[in-house]
Design a protein around this motif. Structure first.
Motif, short mmCIF file in Angstrom:
data_model
loop_
_atom_site.label_atom_id
_atom_site.label_comp_id
_atom_site.label_asym_id
_atom_site.label_seq_id
_atom_site.Cartn_x
_atom_site.Cartn_y
_atom_site.Cartn_z
N LEU A 167 18.65 15.19 12.44
CA LEU A 167 19.66 16.10 11.90
C LEU A 167 21.07 15.54 12.12
CD1 LEU A 167 20.42 18.78 10.61
CD2 LEU A 167 20.31 19.84 12.88
N LYS A 168 21.31 14.98 13.29
CA LYS A 168 22.62 14.40 13.57
C LYS A 168 22.88 13.19 12.68
CE LYS A 168 25.57 13.00 17.42
NZ LYS A 168 25.65 12.81 18.90
N GLY A 169 21.84 12.38 12.47
CA GLY A 169 21.99 11.23 11.58
C GLY A 169 22.34 11.64 10.17
N LEU A 170 21.66 12.67 9.66
CA LEU A 170 21.95 13.17 8.31
C LEU A 170 23.36 13.74 8.24
CD1 LEU A 170 20.99 13.77 5.44
CD2 LEU A 170 20.02 15.91 6.29
N GLN A 171 23.79 14.44 9.26
CA GLN A 171 25.14 14.99 9.29
C GLN A 171 26.19 13.89 9.24
OE1 GLN A 171 24.86 17.31 12.90
NE2 GLN A 171 24.39 19.21 11.79
N LEU A 172 25.95 12.79 9.94
CA LEU A 172 26.90 11.68 9.94
C LEU A 172 26.95 10.99 8.58
CD1 LEU A 172 26.20 10.13 13.46
CD2 LEU A 172 28.33 11.19 12.70
N ILE A 173 25.79 10.84 7.93
CA ILE A 173 25.75 10.26 6.59
C ILE A 173 26.57 11.11 5.63
CG2 ILE A 173 24.26 9.81 4.59
CD1 ILE A 173 22.08 8.96 6.55
N ALA A 174 26.40 12.43 5.69
CA ALA A 174 27.14 13.33 4.80
C ALA A 174 28.63 13.34 5.14
CB ALA A 174 26.56 14.74 4.92
N LYS A 175 28.95 13.37 6.42
CA LYS A 175 30.35 13.44 6.85
C LYS A 175 31.15 12.23 6.40
CE LYS A 175 33.19 13.70 11.05
NZ LYS A 175 33.15 13.77 12.54
N HIS A 176 30.54 11.07 6.46
CA HIS A 176 31.26 9.83 6.17
C HIS A 176 30.93 9.26 4.78
CE1 HIS A 176 32.79 9.77 10.23
NE2 HIS A 176 31.55 9.86 10.72
N GLY A 177 30.19 10.01 3.98
CA GLY A 177 29.92 9.60 2.60
C GLY A 177 29.13 8.31 2.47
N LEU A 178 28.11 8.14 3.29
CA LEU A 178 27.32 6.91 3.28
C LEU A 178 26.06 7.05 2.41
CD1 LEU A 178 27.57 6.12 7.11
CD2 LEU A 178 28.93 5.16 5.26
N TRP A 179 26.20 7.78 1.31
CA TRP A 179 25.04 8.09 0.48
C TRP A 179 24.46 6.88 -0.24
CZ3 TRP A 179 22.78 12.26 1.80
CH2 TRP A 179 23.52 13.36 2.24
N LEU A 200 9.90 9.61 0.97
CA LEU A 200 11.04 9.02 0.26
C LEU A 200 12.27 8.90 1.16
CD1 LEU A 200 10.77 10.95 -3.13
CD2 LEU A 200 10.08 8.59 -2.69
N PHE A 201 12.41 9.86 2.07
CA PHE A 201 13.62 9.93 2.89
C PHE A 201 13.41 9.44 4.31
CE2 PHE A 201 13.41 13.49 -0.14
CZ PHE A 201 14.48 13.16 -0.96
N ALA A 202 12.18 9.05 4.64
CA ALA A 202 11.86 8.68 6.02
C ALA A 202 12.70 7.50 6.51
CB ALA A 202 10.36 8.34 6.13
N LEU A 203 12.84 6.47 5.70
CA LEU A 203 13.50 5.26 6.17
C LEU A 203 14.99 5.45 6.43
CD1 LEU A 203 13.23 2.37 7.00
CD2 LEU A 203 13.48 1.67 4.62
N PRO A 204 15.79 5.96 5.48
CA PRO A 204 17.21 6.14 5.80
C PRO A 204 17.46 7.14 6.92
CG PRO A 204 16.69 7.13 3.67
CD PRO A 204 15.50 6.32 4.08
N LEU A 205 16.68 8.22 6.94
CA LEU A 205 16.85 9.20 8.01
C LEU A 205 16.42 8.63 9.36
CD1 LEU A 205 15.62 12.52 6.32
CD2 LEU A 205 17.97 11.82 6.81
N GLY A 206 15.31 7.89 9.38
CA GLY A 206 14.84 7.27 10.63
C GLY A 206 15.82 6.24 11.14
N THR A 207 16.40 5.46 10.23
CA THR A 207 17.39 4.45 10.63
C THR A 207 18.63 5.10 11.21
OG1 THR A 207 16.60 2.93 8.94
CG2 THR A 207 18.80 2.54 9.82
N ALA A 208 19.12 6.15 10.52
CA ALA A 208 20.32 6.86 11.01
C ALA A 208 20.05 7.49 12.37
CB ALA A 208 20.74 7.92 10.00
N ALA A 209 18.89 8.15 12.51
CA ALA A 209 18.54 8.76 13.79
C ALA A 209 18.39 7.71 14.88
CB ALA A 209 17.25 9.56 13.64
N GLY A 210 17.76 6.59 14.54
CA GLY A 210 17.60 5.50 15.50
C GLY A 210 18.93 4.92 15.93
N ALA A 211 19.86 4.78 14.98
CA ALA A 211 21.19 4.25 15.30
C ALA A 211 21.92 5.19 16.25
CB ALA A 211 21.99 4.05 14.02
#
Length: 248
Positions: A12-24, A224-235
């Protein structure tokens, strides 16, 4: 348990950061790649699904207990197919999308810790990172296949533990999936041995990250969303372990 939950809830935090900083951009490209690869891998798995149970049954030479063995072989064959389909899909998509996932991890690091020096591009470093990534991927896939095969064979030999085999396989896959998600961040900071040591030290954190990743892979849309979300969460969790909680 706290470490496991931190790894699992960081999505959830990873997705929030992607949205906050426009990393779509780094989000949607691996989604499209996952869609194309998922169709190819699922079609291939469907083609061999009918033969797998029969192949396992052919190894049983006795008439006594054959009906029981057939049931076990059918269940084990289904588990094997799901496990290896997920494994093959995961490693291929991680390799194909690696440049985008590394960039996503790097952009998140810059946004979370703007005071850290930026990584400069160089051809020699890119080649070095490629060799390093291949070494880790080869190490992990060999170990994961060996452990998964051992668990499947153990489930056939000792039927009483067969119900536990899927859970153990998911945990094994979760550990190595978390390893892969963490490594998009670790590759800028550590060599192979140091990365392996870091993940072993934080194994419950990696399993927490990987469990959500594997569950997403097993859902109709989630893969479909596992990889970008997993990477963001892992980071997020890897950087917090290395640098502490960000100030912003």
């Amino acid at each position: 348990m706290q470490s496991f939950l931190k790894g699992a809830t960081s999505y959830l935090k990873g997705l929030q950061l992607i949205a906050k900083h426009g990393l779509w951009l780094y989000f949607w490209i691996p989604v499209l790649l996952s869609l194309v690869l998922g169709v190819v891998v699922l079609q291939a798995a469907w083609g061999v699904s009918d033969d797998l149970g029969g192949w396992l049954i052919s190894f049983y030479p006795f008439e006594w207990g054959k009906a029981t063995f057939e049931k076990i072989a059918t269940v084990t064959g289904g588990i094997s197919l799901v496990a290896f389909t997920l494994l093959i899909f995961r490693y291929i998509i991680m390799a194909i999308a690696a440049p985008f996932m590394s960039l996503l991890s790097e952009r998140l690091e810059q946004k979370m810790y703007p005071e850290l020096p930026k990584t400069s591009f160089s051809l020699s470093k890119m080649l070095s990172d490629l060799v390093r990534g291949l070494r880790i991927a080869l190490r992990n896939i060999i170990r994961e296949i060996v452990i998964t095969l051992f668990l499947l064979i153990l489930g056939i030999i000792v039927p009483i533990i067969s119900p536990l085999v899927p859970i153990m396989i998911i945990l094994v896959q979760a550990y190595y999936a978390g390893f892969g998600n963490f490594d998009y961040t670790l590759e800028r900071r550590m060599g192979v041995r140091e990365s392996v040591r870091f993940v072993k030290t934080n194994r419950t954190l990696a399993i927490g990250n990987g469990v959500v990743f594997v569950v997403l892979l097993m859902t109709v849309v989630g893969f479909l969303f596992a990889l970008p979300l997993g990477t963001a969460a892992g980071a997020v969790v890897t950087l917090e372990e290395l640098e502490g909680s960000p100030q912003n």
